[in-house]
Design a protein around this motif. Sequence first.
Motif, PDB file in Angstrom:
ATOM      1  N   ALA A 144      20.146 -74.480   2.953  1.00 48.51           N
ATOM      2  CA  ALA A 144      19.989 -73.757   4.217  1.00 48.51           C
ATOM      3  C   ALA A 144      19.964 -74.702   5.417  1.00 48.51           C
ATOM      4  CB  ALA A 144      18.706 -72.920   4.186  1.00 48.51           C
ATOM      5  N   GLY A 162      23.167 -73.577   6.690  1.00 48.45           N
ATOM      6  CA  GLY A 162      23.169 -72.285   7.357  1.00 48.45           C
ATOM      7  C   GLY A 162      22.966 -71.148   6.368  1.00 48.45           C
ATOM      8  N   TRP A 163      22.966 -69.933   6.906  1.00 47.61           N
ATOM      9  CA  TRP A 163      22.774 -68.739   6.064  1.00 47.61           C
ATOM     10  C   TRP A 163      23.850 -68.601   4.993  1.00 47.61           C
ATOM     11  CZ3 TRP A 163      18.260 -66.792   5.759  1.00 47.61           C
ATOM     12  CH2 TRP A 163      17.407 -66.754   6.869  1.00 47.61           C
ATOM     13  N   PRO A 164      25.142 -68.796   5.313  1.00 48.99           N
ATOM     14  CA  PRO A 164      26.161 -68.652   4.259  1.00 48.99           C
ATOM     15  C   PRO A 164      25.975 -69.651   3.121  1.00 48.99           C
ATOM     16  CG  PRO A 164      27.205 -68.622   6.424  1.00 48.99           C
ATOM     17  CD  PRO A 164      25.770 -69.009   6.637  1.00 48.99           C
ATOM     18  N   GLU A 165      25.615 -70.884   3.451  1.00 44.09           N
ATOM     19  CA  GLU A 165      25.416 -71.901   2.427  1.00 44.09           C
ATOM     20  C   GLU A 165      24.207 -71.572   1.559  1.00 44.09           C
ATOM     21  OE1 GLU A 165      26.137 -72.402   5.581  1.00 44.09           O
ATOM     22  OE2 GLU A 165      28.005 -73.536   5.528  1.00 44.09           O
ATOM     23  N   ALA A 166      23.140 -71.104   2.178  1.00 42.46           N
ATOM     24  CA  ALA A 166      21.948 -70.713   1.422  1.00 42.46           C
ATOM     25  C   ALA A 166      22.247 -69.506   0.538  1.00 42.46           C
ATOM     26  CB  ALA A 166      20.798 -70.401   2.381  1.00 42.46           C
ATOM     27  N   ALA A 167      22.962 -68.524   1.080  1.00 40.32           N
ATOM     28  CA  ALA A 167      23.320 -67.339   0.290  1.00 40.32           C
ATOM     29  C   ALA A 167      24.211 -67.717  -0.884  1.00 40.32           C
ATOM     30  CB  ALA A 167      24.019 -66.306   1.178  1.00 40.32           C
TER      31      ALA A 167
END
Length: 183
Positions: A144, A162-167
Motif C-alpha cells: 500500500a 497505492g490502493w490498486p497495489e494493496a488490493a
Amino acid sequence: MKFINEKLRAPPQPVDRVPAQPSVSAGDCGLLLIRLAFGLLMAGHGCQKLFGIFGGEGLTTTGKGFAGLGYHPGTVYAAIGGGSEFLGGLGLALGLFTPLASAALIGVMINAMVTVTATHGLWETQGGVEYSVCIAVVALAVAAIGPGRLALDRPFRWGKGGWPEAAFALGVGGISAAIVLSL
C-alpha cells in the motif's frame, strides 16, 4: 545607458532551474529497514523448507510435515510454500515486484493461519496466529505504501504503492490461499 537603467529597474526574470534530485528521507530508510528485516527473514524461512539450511529440515522432511497437515502431495506443497516465502521475501527485501512479493507472503501466511495456528488462538506463546498476522499486515502495508525510494521497483508504476497495489496483493494472496486450501 537608458537600456542599462531599464534593466536595473525591471523585476528579475524567473530562472529555469532543474529541480534538485530528492534526497533519501528517513521514511525511505525506515521502509528499507522494514523490507530488509521482514523480507530476508522470510527468505531465510523459505530456505529452511527448500534447502535445509539455517536449521531447517529440507524439502523431504518438510513435505512429510505438510502431508501431516493434509496437503497432498506434501513435498509439492512444501516446495510451493517454501518457494513463496523465499521469492516473496527476496522480492520484498529488494523492493522488486513488491505487490506480487507481498501477495506471495500474504497467501502463505493465510495458509499457515488456517492450517496450523488458528486453533491455538492469538498469541505466539500458545502457538497462535500472532506472528503470521504481523507478517501478512507488514506485507500488505508495504504494498500500500510502496517500497520507498531505495527499491528496485522505483521506476515502475507499481513502485509507488497505492490502493490498486494493496488490493492486488491482498486479492492475489487471498485467492491463492483459497485455491491451495480447497485442493
